[in-house]
Design a protein around this motif. Structure first.
Motif, PDB file in Angstrom:
ATOM      1  N   ASP A  17       0.822  -1.227   0.000  1.00 50.41           N
ATOM      2  CA  ASP A  17       0.000   0.000   0.000  1.00 50.41           C
ATOM      3  C   ASP A  17       0.848   1.266   0.000  1.00 50.41           C
ATOM      4  O   ASP A  17       0.422   2.307  -0.506  1.00 50.41           O
ATOM      5  CB  ASP A  17      -1.075   0.054   1.085  1.00 50.41           C
ATOM      6  N   ARG A  70      -2.469  -9.591   2.178  1.00 45.98           N
ATOM      7  CA  ARG A  70      -1.985  -8.347   1.578  1.00 45.98           C
ATOM      8  C   ARG A  70      -1.113  -8.601   0.341  1.00 45.98           C
ATOM      9  O   ARG A  70      -0.986  -7.722  -0.512  1.00 45.98           O
ATOM     10  CB  ARG A  70      -1.229  -7.508   2.622  1.00 45.98           C
ATOM     11  N   GLU A  73      -3.644  -8.352  -2.266  1.00 42.49           N
ATOM     12  CA  GLU A  73      -4.034  -6.963  -2.484  1.00 42.49           C
ATOM     13  C   GLU A  73      -2.984  -6.230  -3.313  1.00 42.49           C
ATOM     14  O   GLU A  73      -3.319  -5.447  -4.216  1.00 42.49           O
ATOM     15  CB  GLU A  73      -4.227  -6.252  -1.140  1.00 42.49           C
ATOM     16  N   MET A 246      -5.089   2.157  -4.842  1.00 41.27           N
ATOM     17  CA  MET A 246      -5.321   2.352  -3.409  1.00 41.27           C
ATOM     18  C   MET A 246      -6.548   1.573  -2.948  1.00 41.27           C
ATOM     19  O   MET A 246      -6.551   0.979  -1.870  1.00 41.27           O
ATOM     20  CB  MET A 246      -5.447   3.841  -3.105  1.00 41.27           C
ATOM     21  N   HIS A 249      -6.051  -2.046  -1.935  1.00 41.64           N
ATOM     22  CA  HIS A 249      -5.521  -2.318  -0.593  1.00 41.64           C
ATOM     23  C   HIS A 249      -6.632  -2.107   0.439  1.00 41.64           C
ATOM     24  O   HIS A 249      -6.519  -1.302   1.371  1.00 41.64           O
ATOM     25  CB  HIS A 249      -4.342  -1.387  -0.306  1.00 41.64           C
ATOM     26  N   GLN A 252      -6.428  -1.853   4.313  1.00 37.92           N
ATOM     27  CA  GLN A 252      -5.668  -0.757   4.900  1.00 37.92           C
ATOM     28  C   GLN A 252      -6.205   0.630   4.550  1.00 37.92           C
ATOM     29  O   GLN A 252      -5.917   1.597   5.255  1.00 37.92           O
ATOM     30  CB  GLN A 252      -4.210  -0.821   4.419  1.00 37.92           C
TER      31      GLN A 252
END
Length: 308
Positions: A17, A70, A73, A246, A249, A252
């Motif tokens: 991220d 993640r 992601e 963005m 992610h 987050q």
């Protein structure tokens, strides 16, 4: 013999991220223009807080499966940016997220913050010598805002750049290579102030607004060397790709129009023009003029041979 693309950009970040928030528009632009864009992420971001309630079970104090999630992601974010070369430093999970400064996680045996800089840098040297970038982007010595993994990523990136150009250092990692230009991520204070004023005026559905001094890398605009615009009349809208990355992610980042919030649920503006401070190399613009291309002044015809 492998012939590399004429322009080659390497970015070194601490967690998934960070790259999209800081450099999403820049990465999308250069990937679309045919440059080789290589992203190195130093940890899986295992210690992050989880925003969606339905994914709270992934958190480190529960199932501790946030890191692998993640990874997915980040892969989705890279698709949005058009970036095909992404690596984890030393391989996925080699170094663990260290958490915020001063917590117990800083001292774990495999925490990135607790790792010898030269040990970690060796993995990056190998990537530098393979991809032979002319431009490196990373954080400033404070990591932008004092996070231990950001600080360590800065140290590792700068040390790897130094070691990679030394022919006597680990020739087994490939032929020596000198990176022509190194930039640190920056945000000019006047731009940040204007963006936060817009956020307060328009509102964004978040309970509060972040403090401008919590935005990584905010500095006096005199330090800014280069700016990459994410949108403009008649130009591809790199900002849209940044915003999409963005959104990828999702554990987050919560995105609301041109604004976003992290797990603290405090709104911040999405900065669609990205700024940099040149700390090594020759500027590609006259004194007092900002570069609009990170490769300005770089000889892109040299060192295109990637070796056998």
């Amino acid at each position: 013999m492998t012939v590399l693309p004429a322009r080659r950009l390497l970015l070194v970040h601490a967690h998934p991220d960070d790259e999209s928030i800081n450099n999403g528009a820049t990465m999308a632009r250069y990937a679309a223009e045919g440059a080789q864009v290589t992203l190195v992420t130093c940890t899986l971001g295992e210690e992050g807080e989880v925003i969606p309630p339905g994914l709270a079970h992934l958190a480190p104090d529960r199932e501790d499966r946030l890191g692998p999630y993640r990874v997915g992601e980040l892969a989705d974010a890279m698709k949005e940016l058009g970036v095909t070369d992404h690596r984890f430093l030393g391989g996925p999970g080699r170094f663990r997220d260290s958490g915020m400064m001063g917590v117990e996680q800083n001292h774990r045996a495999n925490a990135f913050w607790n790792t010898d800089v030269d040990t970690a840098a060796a993995y990056l040297v190998e990537i530098v010598r393979e991809t032979r970038p002319q431009v490196l982007v990373t954080y400033d010595p404070d990591g932008g805002y004092g996070h231990p993994d950001h600080i360590q990523a800065h140290r590792v990136a700068m040390r790897a750049a130094e070691l990679a150009e030394d022919p006597a250092y680990r020739p087994d990692l490939g032929p020596a290579h000198t990176i022509a230009k190194i930039y640190w991520n920056r945000v000019p204070r006047p731009l940040a102030e204007a963006a936060f004023a817009r956020l307060r005026a328009e509102g964004a559905g978040f309970p509060g607004v972040a403090d401008i001094d919590d935005v990584p890398g905010v500095v006096d605009e005199a330090l800014i060397s280069a700016e990459i615009e994410g949108e403009g009349a008649g130009e591809p809208v790199w900002a849209a790709r940044k915003t999409a990355a963005m959104r990828a992610h999702a554990t987050q980042i919560a995105v609301e129009g041109p604004f976003f919030a992290l797990s603290n649920n405090l709104g911040q503006p999405i900065l669609t023009t990205e700024h940099y401070q040149l700390v090594r190399g020759t500027p590609g613009a006259p004194e007092g003029v900002r570069e609009t291309d990170l490769f300005a002044g770089v000889d892109t015809d040299s060192e295109r041979d990637g070796g056998a």
